[in-house]
Design an enzyme around this catalytic site. Structure first.
Site, PDB file in Angstrom:
ATOM      1  N   SER A 167       0.800  -1.223   0.000  1.00 31.76           N
ATOM      2  CA  SER A 167       0.000   0.000   0.000  1.00 31.76           C
ATOM      3  C   SER A 167       0.834   1.274   0.000  1.00 31.76           C
ATOM      4  O   SER A 167       0.326   2.340  -0.350  1.00 31.76           O
ATOM      5  CB  SER A 167      -0.937   0.019   1.211  1.00 31.76           C
ATOM      6  OG  SER A 167      -0.209  -0.055   2.420  1.00 31.76           O
ATOM      7  N   ASP A 178      -2.185   8.700   7.586  1.00 36.86           N
ATOM      8  CA  ASP A 178      -3.174   7.895   8.308  1.00 36.86           C
ATOM      9  C   ASP A 178      -2.438   6.970   9.275  1.00 36.86           C
ATOM     10  O   ASP A 178      -1.285   7.217   9.628  1.00 36.86           O
ATOM     11  CB  ASP A 178      -4.095   7.140   7.334  1.00 36.86           C
ATOM     12  CG  ASP A 178      -3.363   6.121   6.462  1.00 36.86           C
ATOM     13  OD1 ASP A 178      -2.185   5.810   6.748  1.00 36.86           O
ATOM     14  OD2 ASP A 178      -3.971   5.610   5.496  1.00 36.86           O
ATOM     15  N   HIS A 196       0.497   5.164   6.818  1.00 35.59           N
ATOM     16  CA  HIS A 196       1.178   5.719   5.646  1.00 35.59           C
ATOM     17  C   HIS A 196       1.624   7.161   5.839  1.00 35.59           C
ATOM     18  O   HIS A 196       0.920   7.947   6.476  1.00 35.59           O
ATOM     19  CB  HIS A 196       0.245   5.643   4.426  1.00 35.59           C
ATOM     20  CG  HIS A 196      -0.318   4.279   4.203  1.00 35.59           C
ATOM     21  ND1 HIS A 196      -1.577   3.914   4.632  1.00 35.59           N
ATOM     22  CD2 HIS A 196       0.221   3.182   3.617  1.00 35.59           C
ATOM     23  CE1 HIS A 196      -1.798   2.646   4.315  1.00 35.59           C
ATOM     24  NE2 HIS A 196      -0.725   2.179   3.709  1.00 35.59           N
TER      25      HIS A 196
END
Length: 368
Positions: free
Chosen positions: A48, A333, A336
């Site tokens: 991600s 977040d 990340h």
């Protein structure tokens, strides 16, 4: 995906740009922006941190194709787990390339400069990330790349494809989820089966075989991102009684980085014509956290978007209002970094010294 004829056109264009009789590679320009393209293409594999939309159409809980993800990105929410750029977006720009499209969405001319195969929740181990249901593990990402090559080779032949691929950058950023969404998860048996060093050995043994598979498919210029200070991300901070970084988690992942450096030396010596470089994300992050004010940051211990302690217990929800001063936050977040951090790390990887990228930087690798 593009048709075989599209692939033929695309890679014929690449081969011309590689320095055939007609065009000197040093003079190759990006038709859209007049930028010099340092490499013909970049192929991206990972999780991600660099996914840009491959999970959008999967039955997956790991998605970021909704606002406020992409709030500062020109294309809005695309599937990037950031408010804007990812690290590979910045690296592509510095290489003179346009944004690299996601494998799930790429077609025709979009694929001219490479493909991004990365998938949120993916790991080196196939079982990693199963809590999120749908994801594309590294082994499957390699198969997707192989599928791309099969179509190209049918048109151009193996020799021409090999010549093109040898000049391309292969960026790989794997391993974070093998800890966060495997070893550290209570519903996985891994922690009872391996101690930290044994697990790092298992991961890098598998990783070495996977990278060798990419080499056998034609990859020659590898850029490998190490793991950062994972004990300092908001998700881990939220679990800490003291509210500080978890040294236990930071120490847990350190053997993986150490093993990666040894693996790079071994692969470089055993795979003729290959070049491997290691991005020391841990050192980069350590510097940013220690000197955050000099980088323009004010908040280093909570996410810009999220819920709960450190805004790290529940990740950024659809249409949640994020912090207004995003450039002052290190973390976007629970897991990340913000675009601001991604840009800093991309630039350090591109032109930094051996304290952050070893044994050379991406700019030097591209010029080989």
């Amino acid at each position: 995906m593009a048709s075989s004829s599209s692939f033929c056109h695309i890679f014929l264009t690449i081969l011309v740009a590689l320095g055939g009789a007609a065009v000197d590679q040093a003079q190759a320009q990006d038709a859209a922006g007049g930028r010099r393209e340092m490499v013909p293409a970049m192929f991206i594999f990972g999780d991600s941190l660099i996914d840009n939309g491959n999970n959008n159409n999967l039955p997956s809980l790991a998605k970021a194709n909704y606002y406020p993800y992409g709030i500062d990105f020109q294309g809005g929410p695309t599937g990037r787990f950031s408010n804007g750029y990812t690290m590979v977006d910045e690296i592509a720009e510095l290489l003179g390339l346009p944004f690299i499209p996601a494998y799930s969405e790429a077609s025709g001319e979009q694929m001219l400069h490479g493909i991004n195969y990365a998938s949120a929740a993916a790991g080196i181990l196939d079982v990693t990330g199963r809590n999120f249901v749908g994801r594309i593990p590294f082994n499957q990402q390699i198969k997707n790349f192989e599928n791309t090559l099969d179509q190209i080779t049918n048109n151009l032949g193996a020799v021409d494809v090999a010549q093109a691929l040898s000049r391309c950058i292969f960026f790989v950023g794997m391993g974070s989820n093998d800890y966060l969404n495997n070893y550290l998860m209570p519903n996985y048996p891994t922690r009872n089966q391996y101690n930290g060093q044994q697990y790092a050995d298992l991961l890098v043994q598998e990783y070495s075989q996977q990278l060798t598979s990419l080499y056998n498919l034609g990859a020659r210029k590898f850029v490998l991102a190490g793991l950062g200070l994972m004990g300092c991300i908001p998700s881990i901070l939220a679990q800490s009684a003291s509210g500080g970084c978890s040294e236990e988690v930071n120490q847990l992942v350190q053997p993986f980085n150490t093993n990666m450096k040894m693996m790079i030396n071994n692969l470089s010596g055993n795979l003729p014509g290959s070049h491997f470089i290691f991005i020391d994300v841990r050192n980069m992050f350590q510097d940013i956290l220690a000197n955050y004010r000099s980088y323009g940051f004010n908040v280093i211990n909570r996410g810009c978007c999220g819920i709960g302690r450190n805004r790290g217990q529940i990740t950024c929800l659809p249409f949640q209002t994020p912090c207004p001063n995003r450039d002052q936050y290190v973390f976007w977040d629970a897991f990340h970094p913000t675009e601001a951090v991604n840009i800093i790390m991309g630039r350090k990887a591109f032109s930094g010294d051996q304290t952050v990228v070893y044994p050379m930087n991406i700019q030097q690798l591209a010029n080989l």
